[in-house]
Design an enzyme around this catalytic site. Sequence first.
Site, PDB file in Angstrom:
ATOM      1  N   ARG A   1       0.354  -7.690   4.506  1.00  0.00           N
ATOM      2  CA  ARG A   1       1.696  -7.337   4.973  1.00  0.00           C
ATOM      3  C   ARG A   1       1.830  -7.861   6.401  1.00  0.00           C
ATOM      4  O   ARG A   1       0.828  -8.035   7.098  1.00  0.00           O
ATOM      5  CB  ARG A   1       1.886  -5.821   5.042  1.00  0.00           C
ATOM      6  CG  ARG A   1       1.776  -5.092   3.748  1.00  0.00           C
ATOM      7  CD  ARG A   1       2.190  -3.638   3.972  1.00  0.00           C
ATOM      8  NE  ARG A   1       1.132  -2.689   3.698  1.00  0.00           N
ATOM      9  CZ  ARG A   1       1.158  -1.413   4.070  1.00  0.00           C
ATOM     10  NH1 ARG A   1       2.186  -0.951   4.760  1.00  0.00           N
ATOM     11  NH2 ARG A   1       0.172  -0.604   3.771  1.00  0.00           N
TER      12      ARG A   1
ATOM     13  N   LYS B   1      -0.308  -6.592   9.650  1.00  0.00           N
ATOM     14  CA  LYS B   1      -1.482  -5.832   9.230  1.00  0.00           C
ATOM     15  C   LYS B   1      -2.715  -6.714   9.377  1.00  0.00           C
ATOM     16  O   LYS B   1      -2.622  -7.886   9.713  1.00  0.00           O
ATOM     17  CB  LYS B   1      -1.323  -5.354   7.785  1.00  0.00           C
ATOM     18  CG  LYS B   1      -0.243  -4.289   7.619  1.00  0.00           C
ATOM     19  CD  LYS B   1      -0.780  -2.861   7.745  1.00  0.00           C
ATOM     20  CE  LYS B   1      -1.571  -2.468   6.520  1.00  0.00           C
ATOM     21  NZ  LYS B   1      -2.117  -1.116   6.626  1.00  0.00           N
TER      22      LYS B   1
ATOM     23  N   HIS C   1       4.513  -6.958   0.115  1.00  0.00           N
ATOM     24  CA  HIS C   1       3.081  -6.658   0.090  1.00  0.00           C
ATOM     25  C   HIS C   1       2.369  -7.693  -0.782  1.00  0.00           C
ATOM     26  O   HIS C   1       2.847  -8.034  -1.864  1.00  0.00           O
ATOM     27  CB  HIS C   1       2.932  -5.247  -0.482  1.00  0.00           C
ATOM     28  CG  HIS C   1       1.525  -4.748  -0.602  1.00  0.00           C
ATOM     29  ND1 HIS C   1       0.640  -5.234  -1.529  1.00  0.00           N
ATOM     30  CD2 HIS C   1       0.859  -3.794   0.097  1.00  0.00           C
ATOM     31  CE1 HIS C   1      -0.521  -4.603  -1.398  1.00  0.00           C
ATOM     32  NE2 HIS C   1      -0.414  -3.728  -0.419  1.00  0.00           N
TER      33      HIS C   1
ATOM     34  N   ASP D   1     -18.044  -4.092  -2.230  1.00  0.00           N
ATOM     35  CA  ASP D   1     -17.750  -3.304  -3.433  1.00  0.00           C
ATOM     36  C   ASP D   1     -17.278  -4.243  -4.532  1.00  0.00           C
ATOM     37  O   ASP D   1     -17.004  -5.429  -4.288  1.00  0.00           O
ATOM     38  CB  ASP D   1     -16.715  -2.206  -3.131  1.00  0.00           C
ATOM     39  CG  ASP D   1     -15.400  -2.780  -2.640  1.00  0.00           C
ATOM     40  OD1 ASP D   1     -14.732  -3.476  -3.418  1.00  0.00           O
ATOM     41  OD2 ASP D   1     -15.038  -2.553  -1.465  1.00  0.00           O
TER      42      ASP D   1
ATOM     43  N   HIS E   1     -13.633  -5.920  -4.074  1.00  0.00           N
ATOM     44  CA  HIS E   1     -13.542  -7.012  -3.102  1.00  0.00           C
ATOM     45  C   HIS E   1     -14.412  -8.208  -3.495  1.00  0.00           C
ATOM     46  O   HIS E   1     -14.074  -9.343  -3.193  1.00  0.00           O
ATOM     47  CB  HIS E   1     -13.916  -6.512  -1.696  1.00  0.00           C
ATOM     48  CG  HIS E   1     -12.819  -5.681  -1.081  1.00  0.00           C
ATOM     49  ND1 HIS E   1     -12.796  -4.310  -1.172  1.00  0.00           N
ATOM     50  CD2 HIS E   1     -11.699  -6.028  -0.404  1.00  0.00           C
ATOM     51  CE1 HIS E   1     -11.699  -3.852  -0.555  1.00  0.00           C
ATOM     52  NE2 HIS E   1     -11.019  -4.876  -0.086  1.00  0.00           N
TER      53      HIS E   1
ATOM     54  N   CYS F   1      -9.514  -9.478  -0.030  1.00  0.00           N
ATOM     55  CA  CYS F   1      -8.897  -9.430  -1.371  1.00  0.00           C
ATOM     56  C   CYS F   1      -7.603 -10.227  -1.412  1.00  0.00           C
ATOM     57  O   CYS F   1      -7.200 -10.709  -2.471  1.00  0.00           O
ATOM     58  CB  CYS F   1      -8.688  -8.000  -1.855  1.00  0.00           C
ATOM     59  SG  CYS F   1      -7.373  -7.094  -1.042  1.00  0.00           S
ATOM     60  N   TYR F   2      -6.942 -10.389  -0.257  1.00  0.00           N
ATOM     61  CA  TYR F   2      -5.702 -11.177  -0.242  1.00  0.00           C
ATOM     62  C   TYR F   2      -5.965 -12.675  -0.340  1.00  0.00           C
ATOM     63  O   TYR F   2      -5.023 -13.457  -0.497  1.00  0.00           O
ATOM     64  CB  TYR F   2      -4.851 -10.832   0.984  1.00  0.00           C
ATOM     65  CG  TYR F   2      -4.408  -9.382   0.941  1.00  0.00           C
ATOM     66  CD1 TYR F   2      -3.587  -8.936  -0.085  1.00  0.00           C
ATOM     67  CD2 TYR F   2      -4.855  -8.455   1.876  1.00  0.00           C
ATOM     68  CE1 TYR F   2      -3.220  -7.603  -0.164  1.00  0.00           C
ATOM     69  CE2 TYR F   2      -4.487  -7.113   1.804  1.00  0.00           C
ATOM     70  CZ  TYR F   2      -3.675  -6.695   0.775  1.00  0.00           C
ATOM     71  OH  TYR F   2      -3.306  -5.382   0.683  1.00  0.00           O
TER      72      TYR F   2
ATOM     73  N   ASP G   1     -14.180  -6.503   2.230  1.00  0.00           N
ATOM     74  CA  ASP G   1     -12.888  -6.594   2.898  1.00  0.00           C
ATOM     75  C   ASP G   1     -13.019  -7.386   4.206  1.00  0.00           C
ATOM     76  O   ASP G   1     -12.429  -8.448   4.386  1.00  0.00           O
ATOM     77  CB  ASP G   1     -12.406  -5.142   3.105  1.00  0.00           C
ATOM     78  CG  ASP G   1     -11.250  -4.978   4.067  1.00  0.00           C
ATOM     79  OD1 ASP G   1     -10.841  -5.953   4.700  1.00  0.00           O
ATOM     80  OD2 ASP G   1     -10.765  -3.831   4.197  1.00  0.00           O
TER      81      ASP G   1
ATOM     82  N   ASP H   1      -7.755  -9.146   5.057  1.00  0.00           N
ATOM     83  CA  ASP H   1      -8.643  -8.471   4.100  1.00  0.00           C
ATOM     84  C   ASP H   1      -8.975  -9.512   3.031  1.00  0.00           C
ATOM     85  O   ASP H   1      -8.080 -10.197   2.531  1.00  0.00           O
ATOM     86  CB  ASP H   1      -7.890  -7.270   3.495  1.00  0.00           C
ATOM     87  CG  ASP H   1      -8.669  -6.552   2.382  1.00  0.00           C
ATOM     88  OD1 ASP H   1      -9.583  -7.157   1.777  1.00  0.00           O
ATOM     89  OD2 ASP H   1      -8.333  -5.390   2.095  1.00  0.00           O
TER      90      ASP H   1
END
Lengths: 475, 319
Positions: free
Chosen positions: A294, A297, A240, A377, A380, A302-303, A370, A300
Amino acid sequence: MSFKHSSEDGYPTPTSTEQRRLEIILSQHRPPPDHPKPTLQKNVHMQWLVRNFSQGFPERFISQDASQPWLFFWTLQGFYFIGAELDPQNKQRCIDTIMACQHSDGGFGGGPGQFPHLLSTYAAVSALACVGRPGPGGGWDQIDRVKLYSFFMSLKQPDGSFLVSRDSEVDIRGIYCLLCAATLLDMLTPELVAGTASFVASLQTYEGGFASASHPYYIADPPSLETLADYPRPALGEAHGGYTFCALASWILLRPLLDKMELERVPEINVKNLTRWLALMQGSEIELGGFKGRTNKLVDVCYSWWVGGCFALLRSLGVGVRHTVPSQQQVDNEDDDEQWSDVDDDVFNRFAIQEYIFYAGQHTTGGLRDKPPKVADAYHTLYALSGLSTAQHYTAPSDEVRERLRKEWKQIHDDSLDEWRKVAYVEARAWKEEEAASMYINGPGDRLNAAHPVFNLTITHVGRIMSHFYKQNQS
Amino acid sequence: MNQALTQLLRSFILKPANKDATDYFRGVVKAGEMSERVLTLTESVIRMNPAHYSAWQYRYRTLLAINAPLDEELELMDELAEKFLKNYQVWHHRRLLLQRGALAKTPAAELAFIARGLSYDAKNYHTWAYRQWILAYFNQDALWEGEMRYIENMLEDDVRNNSAWHHRFFVVFSNGVRKGDEDREDTIRREVSFTKEKIALAPNNASAWNYLRGVLEHSDTPFASLREFVLPYTVPAHSSLDDVRDDSVVDLENPRPSPGADLPCPAAIEFLADIHEAVGDLQLISFRQLWKSLADEHDTIRKRYWEHRISEAQASRDS
């Protein structure tokens, strides 16, 4: 120009259907070739951060009531990426509110009166690294390090891991948080981190990335132990992005200390598999080059930091390090074309991830998100800015800085840990940004300040707080 | 900017909606009260904000201090877990209760409960991690036995569910040798052929390729042993390779890509390149070409990464 969708191979499943749906949305966010490209809306995001800061966070963030130091860190660090400076009065308000979260038993909680927690402690210490100062009321010298150390030790498990809080779970995020705080505040000891590196290494899965925890069999006292070949350490949960960042950053903080410890077996991680997994987390052109957390998936924003930031960390393990190769030698080695003549050894697509952040990550009314059509938010927003910063800048440990810090080291304590503290200090501070290797997809107008790849603070702030606690000259 | 900030920051404060309950909670903690009442209070705090870890922590300590029936607590957790599936604490609290011997339910019933959770959210990280903890902690043969069928059903529903693939690796390899799997060569053969079938079904599935690599690396099996299988996936559909094959002969060892497959498959090209790299010097040109085809044509977003692989291979040859 249209890009190829991910293959469904004529065999759609829930994963591929969801993926396809997102690809259609994302491809609509790529500007047509004849249109101006979106740039970073610094002012809009700044206003959004200020609005959160001033009016309190929206009611729907009630779930963040136990994460107040995080809201401070996310917002303050956002300011410093954009390049805003707070005035002394506002800094003081921040310091006072954060210090109100310090627990009488040591460590910081998610709010006043809440129990101490490793994650809140990291967020509080990091926020104080941004706005705190030495002396009365400055926050730094009011951190009770003696109690904080016993709080840390009270969470330690026999396998080198730590609970995130009393009666709570073991989670690599907590270990990262503890190591950051302990490194910044000059609290690392061999006792504190005994066994921790082995635990971190045990989290690497067959995919190459890291999981949140692993299971210690000796505690389980299993009734059918004889069926087990050895004492395995199975990872609980799959590889992850968030956990991988925390594991790799922890590894990088611990690694220089390993040969100062007398270890029977020196733990290792598989850097090649890790690099491969990280590279595979980057989405294709139709996903605007965003990162997933992942396998299989969705991307996003944040990654951009949790995965994208790992590529900066990898440079301290020698992966993707810039080097100057005489151009003649390069030509000789190559039998084909011209694309090999540069010395840029990045292993991820620094260009594409910036596109994802600009095109899909920005919300028109401010803040980052995201993915579309979600709202922005605080979480993020910070990790999008961090990800953008790490894609823009080339930051790596510098031999030159390392040598200088070693030479300048002042031995303060007459104790056996002097060499140990020196290593921790020098390695954490050896990261340097090379301005010449910066890359901005729309030009330097979008420039953010560079992040320290381990701490996600500015390099200046890391230097300031560490030189204070290690009693060194700030240089 | 700074003046505007000063102005705006004046009212800087968080505004919790459940302020009353959290205020009471703080008071209770300060007084050190541990009672039935505290259970009611912490439950209402948690219902409003399941991420309030202090409420969970104090609740657990109170449960133990007043000797509350843990089985009842577990029933309450059934409800909360369904309500707050994505929340960490819900699963951890269950774990604490089970460790304390709350066993109104058997571990097998726990697995069934978890399966229900995963039917709503098939990739929930904490739910999977909790399932793995149940298996490892209780470590009963009967529990492990049902897992392979469960995984196969999950992969039947979605062959791209990476959590299910990871769980398979967890069950087959990460916990030592399970009953029935003592013949390791046989186990590895079974896993390789299972994965090949899944790759044939939908070749562009990173989860299956990663699993295959994991199995081979774990068992020190050379990638080259799969060369025959991989080749048809590395070329466009209906390529020259097809002409020399007789499709009427079914090769069970090497299932062919499904008719809908999108070929060539970058993961297969990468696999083939890794075979060539492992074989050594003589093949250097060929794997460089394969990586180059990924960089320039089949997987351009990762151009840098494939170029990195080439220069690494070059460096290790030079050294």
